[in-house]
Scaffold this motif. Sequence first.
Motif, PDB file in Angstrom:
ATOM      1  N   ARG A 133     -33.366  18.763  -8.334  1.00  0.00           N
ATOM      2  CA  ARG A 133     -31.985  18.930  -8.791  1.00  0.00           C
ATOM      3  C   ARG A 133     -31.007  18.689  -7.647  1.00  0.00           C
ATOM      4  NH1 ARG A 133     -30.503  20.241 -13.243  1.00  0.00           N
ATOM      5  NH2 ARG A 133     -28.802  21.564 -12.617  1.00  0.00           N
ATOM      6  N   PHE A 134     -31.145  17.530  -7.029  1.00  0.00           N
ATOM      7  CA  PHE A 134     -30.278  17.143  -5.926  1.00  0.00           C
ATOM      8  C   PHE A 134     -29.216  16.171  -6.411  1.00  0.00           C
ATOM      9  CE2 PHE A 134     -34.392  17.917  -3.780  1.00  0.00           C
ATOM     10  CZ  PHE A 134     -33.995  18.930  -2.932  1.00  0.00           C
ATOM     11  N   ILE A 135     -28.091  16.189  -5.734  1.00  0.00           N
ATOM     12  CA  ILE A 135     -27.100  15.133  -5.862  1.00  0.00           C
ATOM     13  C   ILE A 135     -26.898  14.563  -4.464  1.00  0.00           C
ATOM     14  CG2 ILE A 135     -25.984  16.031  -7.925  1.00  0.00           C
ATOM     15  CD1 ILE A 135     -23.818  17.203  -6.200  1.00  0.00           C
ATOM     16  N   VAL A 136     -26.430  13.331  -4.390  1.00  0.00           N
ATOM     17  CA  VAL A 136     -26.327  12.638  -3.112  1.00  0.00           C
ATOM     18  C   VAL A 136     -24.871  12.386  -2.771  1.00  0.00           C
ATOM     19  CG1 VAL A 136     -27.002  10.577  -1.821  1.00  0.00           C
ATOM     20  CG2 VAL A 136     -28.567  11.548  -3.531  1.00  0.00           C
ATOM     21  N   ASP A 137     -24.487  12.774  -1.564  1.00  0.00           N
ATOM     22  CA  ASP A 137     -23.168  12.467  -1.018  1.00  0.00           C
ATOM     23  C   ASP A 137     -23.394  11.467   0.107  1.00  0.00           C
ATOM     24  OD1 ASP A 137     -20.738  12.309   0.316  1.00  0.00           O
ATOM     25  OD2 ASP A 137     -20.334  14.463   0.175  1.00  0.00           O
ATOM     26  N   VAL A 138     -23.068  10.198  -0.143  1.00  0.00           N
ATOM     27  CA  VAL A 138     -23.371   9.142   0.826  1.00  0.00           C
ATOM     28  C   VAL A 138     -22.548   9.252   2.108  1.00  0.00           C
ATOM     29  CG1 VAL A 138     -24.213   7.535  -0.911  1.00  0.00           C
ATOM     30  CG2 VAL A 138     -21.793   7.492  -0.262  1.00  0.00           C
ATOM     31  N   ALA A 139     -21.529  10.098   2.125  1.00  0.00           N
ATOM     32  CA  ALA A 139     -20.730  10.291   3.333  1.00  0.00           C
ATOM     33  C   ALA A 139     -21.374  11.305   4.282  1.00  0.00           C
ATOM     34  CB  ALA A 139     -19.322  10.748   2.967  1.00  0.00           C
ATOM     35  N   LYS A 140     -22.463  11.947   3.864  1.00  0.00           N
ATOM     36  CA  LYS A 140     -23.094  13.015   4.652  1.00  0.00           C
ATOM     37  C   LYS A 140     -24.471  12.581   5.145  1.00  0.00           C
ATOM     38  CE  LYS A 140     -19.864  15.966   3.407  1.00  0.00           C
ATOM     39  NZ  LYS A 140     -18.904  16.536   4.263  1.00  0.00           N
ATOM     40  N   ARG A 141     -24.970  13.339   6.154  1.00  0.00           N
ATOM     41  CA  ARG A 141     -26.319  13.110   6.681  1.00  0.00           C
ATOM     42  C   ARG A 141     -26.940  14.445   7.086  1.00  0.00           C
ATOM     43  NH1 ARG A 141     -25.922   8.318  10.977  1.00  0.00           N
ATOM     44  NH2 ARG A 141     -26.789  10.017  12.151  1.00  0.00           N
ATOM     45  N   ASN A 142     -28.238  14.560   6.883  1.00  0.00           N
ATOM     46  CA  ASN A 142     -29.046  15.687   7.357  1.00  0.00           C
ATOM     47  C   ASN A 142     -28.543  17.051   6.898  1.00  0.00           C
ATOM     48  OD1 ASN A 142     -30.647  13.778   8.707  1.00  0.00           O
ATOM     49  ND2 ASN A 142     -29.316  13.859  10.485  1.00  0.00           N
ATOM     50  N   LEU A 143     -28.083  17.142   5.675  1.00  0.00           N
ATOM     51  CA  LEU A 143     -27.545  18.405   5.166  1.00  0.00           C
ATOM     52  C   LEU A 143     -28.608  19.491   5.052  1.00  0.00           C
ATOM     53  CD1 LEU A 143     -25.111  17.077   2.439  1.00  0.00           C
ATOM     54  CD2 LEU A 143     -24.574  17.889   4.731  1.00  0.00           C
ATOM     55  N   SER A 144     -29.820  19.133   4.675  1.00  0.00           N
ATOM     56  CA  SER A 144     -30.891  20.106   4.532  1.00  0.00           C
ATOM     57  C   SER A 144     -31.154  20.807   5.866  1.00  0.00           C
ATOM     58  CB  SER A 144     -32.158  19.411   4.030  1.00  0.00           C
ATOM     59  OG  SER A 144     -33.265  20.271   4.057  1.00  0.00           O
ATOM     60  N   TYR A 145     -31.333  20.045   6.929  1.00  0.00           N
ATOM     61  CA  TYR A 145     -31.610  20.640   8.236  1.00  0.00           C
ATOM     62  C   TYR A 145     -30.404  21.391   8.790  1.00  0.00           C
ATOM     63  CZ  TYR A 145     -36.319  19.749   9.724  1.00  0.00           C
ATOM     64  OH  TYR A 145     -37.674  19.822   9.875  1.00  0.00           O
ATOM     65  N   LYS A 146     -29.219  20.851   8.600  1.00  0.00           N
ATOM     66  CA  LYS A 146     -28.026  21.537   9.100  1.00  0.00           C
ATOM     67  C   LYS A 146     -27.861  22.887   8.413  1.00  0.00           C
ATOM     68  CE  LYS A 146     -25.551  17.336  10.359  1.00  0.00           C
ATOM     69  NZ  LYS A 146     -24.467  16.410  10.016  1.00  0.00           N
TER      70      LYS A 146
END
Length: 158
Positions: A133-146
């Motif tokens: 149940r993920f959505i993708v924000d192409v302006a972001k990176r590495n959100l899970s680890y952050k």
Amino acid sequence: MNRPPKRILGRRELVDFPAFALREVEAKVDTGAYTSAIHCTNIHIETTAGQPATLVVNLLDPGHESADGCALAFTEFVLRDIRSSNGEVQERYVIRAVVRLYGEDFEAEFSLSDRSDMKYPVLLGRSLLRQGRFIVDVAKRNLSYKTLARAGARRTRR
């Protein structure tokens, strides 16, 4: 019915593969791909009389010297037609593997292919994104680890 909130992934994420003892592998999030993929070479079947066939591959990730070139063996796999990024249909072996995002484990199918001409050794496809149940924000990176790093920092300050 109460559904858990959707989590946001960036266009690139760092993922873990607990069964392969790999952490922080760079992955491209690709909503155009159905099946996820892992970079491997020397993909072949080994047979021993009276034993099930074994799929043997060399996992390649130069970012992880301890795992770069290590042999992995799978007894559960399928051979499936997969459409590549250039539109060609290729036969590829597909395995089920656990990938960790946001500290949670998700089992997903991964095709095994030589991705040496690609920038990222792992591709996360739609079937995994739907499951988590993920959505993708192409302006972001590495959100899970952050997110996990911030949570860990809060716990250590208490």
